[in-house]
Design an enzyme around this catalytic site. Structure first.
Site, short mmCIF file in Angstrom:
data_model
loop_
_atom_site.label_atom_id
_atom_site.label_comp_id
_atom_site.label_asym_id
_atom_site.label_seq_id
_atom_site.Cartn_x
_atom_site.Cartn_y
_atom_site.Cartn_z
N HIS A 180 76.52 34.39 46.54
CA HIS A 180 76.23 35.56 47.32
C HIS A 180 77.68 35.43 48.04
O HIS A 180 78.21 34.42 48.31
CB HIS A 180 75.33 35.43 48.30
CG HIS A 180 74.94 33.94 48.95
ND1 HIS A 180 74.65 32.88 48.32
CD2 HIS A 180 75.21 33.56 50.02
CE1 HIS A 180 74.39 31.76 49.00
NE2 HIS A 180 75.00 32.32 50.17
N ASN B 261 80.61 30.43 49.87
CA ASN B 261 80.39 29.03 49.90
C ASN B 261 80.14 28.37 48.54
O ASN B 261 79.39 29.14 48.07
CB ASN B 261 79.26 28.58 51.09
CG ASN B 261 79.64 28.87 52.47
OD1 ASN B 261 80.63 28.90 53.01
ND2 ASN B 261 78.83 29.52 53.38
P1 5GP Z 1 74.89 29.66 52.25
O1 5GP Z 1 74.58 28.70 53.27
O2 5GP Z 1 74.09 29.21 50.76
O3 5GP Z 1 76.25 30.26 51.94
O4 5GP Z 1 74.04 30.96 52.57
C1 5GP Z 1 72.82 31.22 52.56
C2 5GP Z 1 72.35 32.11 53.63
O5 5GP Z 1 71.15 32.62 53.14
C3 5GP Z 1 72.33 31.69 55.05
O6 5GP Z 1 73.06 32.31 55.90
C4 5GP Z 1 70.89 32.02 55.13
O7 5GP Z 1 70.77 32.19 56.44
C5 5GP Z 1 70.53 32.91 54.27
N1 5GP Z 1 68.97 33.06 54.01
C6 5GP Z 1 68.17 31.96 53.58
N2 5GP Z 1 67.13 32.42 53.24
C7 5GP Z 1 67.03 33.73 53.43
C8 5GP Z 1 65.98 34.74 53.13
O8 5GP Z 1 64.78 34.34 52.84
N3 5GP Z 1 66.29 35.95 53.50
C9 5GP Z 1 67.60 36.44 54.01
N4 5GP Z 1 67.56 37.54 54.33
N5 5GP Z 1 68.29 35.37 54.11
C10 5GP Z 1 68.27 34.25 53.86
#
Ligand code: 5GP
Ligand code: ZN
Length: 111
Positions: free
Chosen positions: A97, A84
């Site tokens: 990521h 994303n």
């Molecule tokens: P994005 O929406 O930025 O593409 O994805 C971020 C991802 O990071 C989400 O799926 C969310 O659940 C995950 N995430 C956010 N905070 C943490 C955390 O503290 N630990 C882990 N393992 N995942 C996290």
């Protein structure tokens, strides 16, 4: 980037379930999984988005996703990888990521 969640996980000041680590990448289980397998492949250097990382890092992330898919037994059935970028895609953590998702069906187009 001391306030960044993923930087804190990389430096071990926040816990995470680590499934892979080398000099350049870490892979962890997503805290809010959207599929039976949901792993985040994260470069150890803080690049905010896909636009900020060198091609070699992006290549390593993709290659690692394929290797982990095999290790985590989702390769044969198939899986999805997602990066994303910013608001319209729903990027919530501004540290690059790659999501590796598997263990269920995914629809296309995604909506
Ligand atoms: P994005 O929406 O930025 O593409 O994805 C971020 C991802 O990071 C989400 O799926 C969310 O659940 C995950 N995430 C956010 N905070 C943490 C955390 O503290 N630990 C882990 N393992 N995942 C996290
Ligand atoms: Zn970071």
């Amino acid at each position: 980037m001391k306030q960044c969640i993923f930087c804190k996980i990389i430096e071990r000041s926040l816990p995470a379930e680590i499934v892979f680590e080398d000099d350049n990448l870490i892979a962890i289980r997503d805290i809010n999984p959207q599929a039976p397998v949901h792993v985040l492949i994260i470069p150890k250097i803080h690049y905010p988005t896909i636009e900020d990382a060198p091609a070699a890092v992006l290549g390593e992330m993709c290659a690692r996703a394929a290797r982990l898919a095999s290790d985590l037994k989702i390769s044969t059935d198939g899986y999805r990888t997602v990066v994303n970028c910013r608001d319209h895609a729903g990027q919530t953590v501004m540290h690059l990521h790659l999501h590796l998702l598997g263990g269920r069906w995914f629809h296309w187009p995604p909506g």
